[in-house]
Enzyme design. Structure first.
Site, mmCIF file in Angstrom:
data_model
loop_
_atom_site.group_PDB
_atom_site.id
_atom_site.type_symbol
_atom_site.label_atom_id
_atom_site.label_comp_id
_atom_site.label_asym_id
_atom_site.label_seq_id
_atom_site.Cartn_x
_atom_site.Cartn_y
_atom_site.Cartn_z
ATOM 1 N N GLU A 175 -39.508 37.324 -146.912
ATOM 2 C CA GLU A 175 -38.319 36.614 -146.427
ATOM 3 C C GLU A 175 -38.576 36.226 -144.985
ATOM 4 O O GLU A 175 -39.021 37.055 -144.192
ATOM 5 C CB GLU A 175 -37.072 37.521 -146.373
ATOM 6 C CG GLU A 175 -36.439 37.884 -147.663
ATOM 7 C CD GLU A 175 -35.257 38.863 -147.463
ATOM 8 O OE1 GLU A 175 -34.479 38.715 -146.499
ATOM 9 O OE2 GLU A 175 -35.144 39.771 -148.295
ATOM 10 N N GLU A 220 -25.001 31.679 -148.721
ATOM 11 C CA GLU A 220 -24.442 32.670 -149.648
ATOM 12 C C GLU A 220 -23.088 33.133 -149.114
ATOM 13 O O GLU A 220 -23.022 34.013 -148.247
ATOM 14 C CB GLU A 220 -25.409 33.843 -149.807
ATOM 15 C CG GLU A 220 -26.689 33.464 -150.539
ATOM 16 C CD GLU A 220 -27.626 34.650 -150.735
ATOM 17 O OE1 GLU A 220 -27.573 35.281 -151.793
ATOM 18 O OE2 GLU A 220 -28.409 34.944 -149.810
ATOM 19 N N LYS A 261 -22.002 36.975 -148.983
ATOM 20 C CA LYS A 261 -22.645 37.970 -148.120
ATOM 21 C C LYS A 261 -21.609 38.570 -147.174
ATOM 22 O O LYS A 261 -20.784 37.847 -146.608
ATOM 23 C CB LYS A 261 -23.766 37.324 -147.299
ATOM 24 C CG LYS A 261 -25.078 37.149 -148.048
ATOM 25 C CD LYS A 261 -25.870 38.452 -148.085
ATOM 26 C CE LYS A 261 -27.115 38.377 -148.950
ATOM 27 N NZ LYS A 261 -28.204 37.647 -148.309
ATOM 28 N N GLU A 306 -25.225 35.820 -141.583
ATOM 29 C CA GLU A 306 -25.854 36.202 -142.864
ATOM 30 C C GLU A 306 -25.526 35.222 -143.989
ATOM 31 O O GLU A 306 -26.262 35.104 -144.961
ATOM 32 C CB GLU A 306 -25.402 37.602 -143.295
ATOM 33 C CG GLU A 306 -25.735 38.707 -142.308
ATOM 34 C CD GLU A 306 -27.036 39.416 -142.617
ATOM 35 O OE1 GLU A 306 -27.736 39.004 -143.553
ATOM 36 O OE2 GLU A 306 -27.356 40.377 -141.890
#
Ligand code: NAG
Ligand code: NAG
Ligand code: NAG
Length: 350
Positions: A271, A322, A325, A331
């Site tokens: 990642e 996302e 999250k 994030e």
């Protein structure tokens, strides 16, 4: 994702030669290290799988990382030719470890290979950041990997599908300068047997690398330019010249492995990415610069100062934002594409 601890001092020297001047030359000599993309699915507004596959193919993305082996995530990729890294959730590691090899064999058959051909699977990422996020599971990590490995051997797949486990940079107790890289002493009882397995099976050490966190947690010591590959200054460590956090972090892992006696295990970045919103330094322009540089370095097999010319395979985080999250706002904002399939910024993967 865990927060990376890193201290950088500000002893910079003038930067002499750009590594990119040699990029066209190298790319003719060896095949480029692959660039993949993480397909995080903690979101309520993701496009349907056929649209995702179309988007991947239209953008030349031929490798993806899926975090959980949900049938609805796996099955749509069947027959597409897209290659997968498949995550095995932390929660099932004790079961895989405690049970027999034939239980692993059955698990692989019914959870993975009924949905996707083994020829499309490149890696299993066994757990994610287990040692820091779920230390309760740590003692089970290597036994689970060994059971899965023996099961893959029985299937004749142990050479084509590699097993490893992604770690946060915070498993290093020291990472600055890179040559001081060392694993947290409390984690070596798990990490050393893992390294032994990786060495014997010619599998990569998987690391999650976020210069963005280094910047957020350590500025002004880590400058935005040093995190974004924009620094015109060079940090000297021993005889090696560092111009960015990404290289420095990867090499800290290389030195940490050497300290434990392992000098030839490849590193792959499972990642890395940069958010477009939600915090200081976040933004589409910075995300573009960051990811574009990672892609160029990977495709050009630039390597790191410690391992020059050795391309580092990478999975960029993340395909989409996302919205599910939790935690810090940024994030949620690592997506390189909007959910309507339009690029969040003009990144190219080929
Ligand atoms: C694993 O097996 C051992 C021995 O049978 C048992 O004591 C332990 O509770 C099991 N752990 C898990 C997490 O299943
Ligand atoms: C490592 O373990 C020791 C002893 O159990 C403990 O005192 C120390 O805080 C631990 N260090 C880290 C970084 O967790
Ligand atoms: C790593 O693997 C090589 C080749 O199998 C072996 O010669 C070497 O001893 C291994 N290193 C360690 C530290 O186990």
């Amino acid at each position: 994702m865990a927060i990376q601890r890193m201290r950088i001092n500000q002893r910079f020297l003038p930067h002499l030669v750009s590594v990119f001047t040699i990029l066209p030359l190298l790319s003719h000599l060896t095949s480029a290290a692959p660039v993949g993309v993480c397909y995080g699915r903690v979101a309520s507004d993701l496009p349907p799988p056929p649209a995702v596959i179309h988007l991947l193919q239209a953008n030349g993305i031929s490798r993806i990382r899926i975090f959980n082996p949900d049938p609805e995530a796996l099955a749509p990729f069947s027959g597409t030719g897209i290659q997968l890294m498949i995550g095995i959730p932390n929660e099932i590691i004790p079961d895989l470890a405690n049970d027999t090899v034939s239980a692993s064999l059955i698990w692989l058959g019914s959870n993975i290979f009924t949905h996707i051909s083994p020829s499309q699977v490149k890696y299993f990422a066994v757990g994610n950041e287990v040692l820091l996020n779920d230390p309760y599971y740590s003692p089970f990590l290597v036994p689970a990997i060994l059971n899965l490995y023996r099961a893959l051997q029985m299937l004749g797949l142990a050479d084509t599908i590699k097993l490893s486990s992604p770690h946060a940079a915070a498993v290093l107790s020291d990472s600055y300068p890179p040559s001081a890289g060392a694993f947290d002493h409390n984690l070596t009882s798990v990490l050393v047997p893992l390294l032994k397995f990786l060495n014997e099976t010619e599998s990569p050490l998987m690391v999650n690398v976020y210069p963005f966190f280094s910047y957020v947690n350590n500025h002004p010591y880590v400058t935005l330019d040093y995190a974004l590959f924009r620094s015109s200054a060079v940090e000297i460590d021993r005889d090696l010249e560092y111009t960015n956090v990404y290289d420095a972090t990867i090499d800290a892992f290389v030195y940490a492995m050497e300290r434990e006696g392992f000098s030839r295990i490849p590193v792959m970045v499972t990642e890395t990415g940069w958010p477009t919103d939600g915090g200081d330094g976040a933004g589409a322009g910075n995300a573009l610069d960051y990811n574009r540089n990672v892609v160029m370095r990977t495709k050009g097999n630039i390597g790191t100062p410690k391992r020059p010319g050795v391309g580092v395979e990478v999975f960029l985080f993340d395909l989409f934002d996302e919205n599910g999250k939790t935690g810090v706002e940024f994030e949620k904002h690592f997506g390189m594409f909007r959910v309507d399939g339009i690029k969040a910024y003009d990144i190219s993967f080929i």
